[in-house]
Design a protein around this motif. Structure first.
Motif, PDB file in Angstrom:
ATOM      1  N   ILE A  20      52.525  31.640  31.882  1.00  0.00           N
ATOM      2  CA  ILE A  20      51.974  32.023  33.188  1.00  0.00           C
ATOM      3  C   ILE A  20      50.562  32.568  33.023  1.00  0.00           C
ATOM      4  O   ILE A  20      49.648  32.212  33.790  1.00  0.00           O
ATOM      5  CB  ILE A  20      52.885  33.073  33.871  1.00  0.00           C
ATOM      6  CG1 ILE A  20      54.216  32.432  34.255  1.00  0.00           C
ATOM      7  CG2 ILE A  20      52.193  33.642  35.117  1.00  0.00           C
ATOM      8  CD1 ILE A  20      55.203  33.398  34.904  1.00  0.00           C
ATOM      9  N   ARG A  21      50.345  33.392  32.011  1.00  0.00           N
ATOM     10  CA  ARG A  21      49.019  33.958  31.798  1.00  0.00           C
ATOM     11  C   ARG A  21      48.010  32.881  31.406  1.00  0.00           C
ATOM     12  O   ARG A  21      46.842  32.948  31.780  1.00  0.00           O
ATOM     13  CB  ARG A  21      49.089  35.058  30.739  1.00  0.00           C
ATOM     14  CG  ARG A  21      49.878  36.263  31.219  1.00  0.00           C
ATOM     15  CD  ARG A  21      50.113  37.274  30.122  1.00  0.00           C
ATOM     16  NE  ARG A  21      51.080  38.273  30.552  1.00  0.00           N
ATOM     17  CZ  ARG A  21      51.640  39.178  29.753  1.00  0.00           C
ATOM     18  NH1 ARG A  21      51.319  39.205  28.470  1.00  0.00           N
ATOM     19  NH2 ARG A  21      52.514  40.044  30.235  1.00  0.00           N
ATOM     20  N   SER A  22      48.474  31.889  30.668  1.00  0.00           N
ATOM     21  CA  SER A  22      47.596  30.773  30.324  1.00  0.00           C
ATOM     22  C   SER A  22      47.159  30.020  31.578  1.00  0.00           C
ATOM     23  O   SER A  22      45.995  29.632  31.720  1.00  0.00           O
ATOM     24  CB  SER A  22      48.325  29.823  29.359  1.00  0.00           C
ATOM     25  OG  SER A  22      47.509  28.730  29.017  1.00  0.00           O
ATOM     26  N   ARG A  23      48.076  29.834  32.513  1.00  0.00           N
ATOM     27  CA  ARG A  23      47.739  29.182  33.784  1.00  0.00           C
ATOM     28  C   ARG A  23      46.772  30.033  34.596  1.00  0.00           C
ATOM     29  O   ARG A  23      45.840  29.509  35.224  1.00  0.00           O
ATOM     30  CB  ARG A  23      49.009  28.917  34.589  1.00  0.00           C
ATOM     31  CG  ARG A  23      49.936  27.869  33.999  1.00  0.00           C
ATOM     32  CD  ARG A  23      51.216  27.755  34.824  1.00  0.00           C
ATOM     33  NE  ARG A  23      50.920  27.323  36.196  1.00  0.00           N
ATOM     34  CZ  ARG A  23      51.760  27.445  37.207  1.00  0.00           C
ATOM     35  NH1 ARG A  23      52.943  28.020  37.024  1.00  0.00           N
ATOM     36  NH2 ARG A  23      51.422  27.017  38.409  1.00  0.00           N
ATOM     37  N   ILE A  24      46.976  31.334  34.565  1.00  0.00           N
ATOM     38  CA  ILE A  24      46.076  32.233  35.290  1.00  0.00           C
ATOM     39  C   ILE A  24      44.669  32.177  34.699  1.00  0.00           C
ATOM     40  O   ILE A  24      43.670  32.112  35.421  1.00  0.00           O
ATOM     41  CB  ILE A  24      46.627  33.673  35.270  1.00  0.00           C
ATOM     42  CG1 ILE A  24      47.884  33.765  36.126  1.00  0.00           C
ATOM     43  CG2 ILE A  24      45.574  34.664  35.770  1.00  0.00           C
ATOM     44  CD1 ILE A  24      48.586  35.117  36.052  1.00  0.00           C
ATOM     45  N   LEU A  25      44.584  32.183  33.374  1.00  0.00           N
ATOM     46  CA  LEU A  25      43.273  32.094  32.725  1.00  0.00           C
ATOM     47  C   LEU A  25      42.550  30.812  33.120  1.00  0.00           C
ATOM     48  O   LEU A  25      41.347  30.817  33.399  1.00  0.00           O
ATOM     49  CB  LEU A  25      43.432  32.160  31.203  1.00  0.00           C
ATOM     50  CG  LEU A  25      43.715  33.534  30.598  1.00  0.00           C
ATOM     51  CD1 LEU A  25      43.977  33.405  29.110  1.00  0.00           C
ATOM     52  CD2 LEU A  25      42.534  34.469  30.844  1.00  0.00           C
ATOM     53  N   ALA A  26      43.288  29.697  33.120  1.00  0.00           N
ATOM     54  CA  ALA A  26      42.675  28.416  33.496  1.00  0.00           C
ATOM     55  C   ALA A  26      42.213  28.451  34.948  1.00  0.00           C
ATOM     56  O   ALA A  26      41.131  27.948  35.285  1.00  0.00           O
ATOM     57  CB  ALA A  26      43.667  27.283  33.277  1.00  0.00           C
TER      58      ALA A  26
END
Length: 245
Positions: A20-26
């Motif tokens: 989820i955090r990876s998606r938020i960063l993107a």
């Protein structure tokens, strides 16, 4: 926002690898609030807000604006970089050591060299950011299509001799105020198959391909038939020593 930055803290690396955090960063390549991100990603705002706080705590996102909306203050965030690279220093106890088993014809040694490159340049970037000074580096990237394995071996031989000559010409062990630099050269086939399909015969330079001469080591020589120039001709400070600064 930086184009790319290196993650050196294990906790920050762990935070960035959360799906989820990876998606938020993107998604934060463009600034957004928790409510905006929730709409973009189809997630509950409360969950997004929790992950934003964790990413901010590890320095992966930063607050860029606060907007007052009635009795509520909307916090707008942006990723600190467009891309992230996790440094091998996050796994210091098991990070590759290229000095352990040098082998110019080993893909694993090339990987170890690349790992050290990420670690050292990442450390330099972190220090330069704190000092407010740029890092002086030089890099080249090129694609070469060899007609045969023999041509590739000839290229490696000629390149080794040319680099050995240049290093011998410019290396000055006694230069007052001089600074050691590391030169890394690598040559590898460009993958044409999926990374999880190493047995695909269509993948050039595949280690399972016995017809590739670059994988046939000469008897009695565990490092294989390297180029004619002896790596010992390179000064120790270039091939072996770490730059302490």
């Amino acid at each position: 926002m930086l184009d790319v930055t290196v993650i050196e803290e294990p906790a920050a690396a762990e935070a960035s690898l959360d799906p989820i955090r990876s998606r938020i960063l993107a998604a934060l390549s463009e600034p957004g609030s928790a409510a905006m991100l929730a709409a973009r990603l189809g997630l509950p705002r409360q969950k997004v807000n929790y992950h934003l706080k964790e990413l901010e705590r590890h320095g992966l996102v930063e607050l860029v604006e606060e907007r007052r909306k009635g009795n509520v203050t909307e916090r707008v965030y942006s990723a600190t970089a467009a891309s992230y690279v996790i440094s091998p220093v996050t796994l210091a106890a098991v990070s590759p050591d290229p000095d352990r088993a040098p082998d110019r014809l080993s893909a694993r040694w090339l990987l170890a060299l690349g790992s050290r490159l990420i670690q050292e340049v990442g450390t330099l970037l972190t220090g330069s950011a704190r000092a407010g000074k740029p890092v002086t580096t030089f890099a080249m990237d090129a694609k070469i299509r060899f007609a045969s394995a023999a041509d590739r071996a000839a290229f490696a031989d000629e390149l080794t001799r040319a680099v050995t000559t240049l290093v011998s010409r410019y290396h000055d062990e006694s230069a007052a105020g001089g600074r050691e630099h590391r030169l890394v050269l690598g040559l590898h086939p460009i993958p044409t198959a999926r990374p999880d399909d190493p047995g695909n015969p269509g993948n050039p330079g595949n280690p399972s391909d016995p017809s590739d001469p670059s994988h046939q080591h000469a008897p009695g020589n565990p490092h294989g038939p390297g180029p004619a120039a002896d790596p010992a001709a390179l000064p120790d400070s270039v091939t072996e020593q770490e730059d302490p600064r």
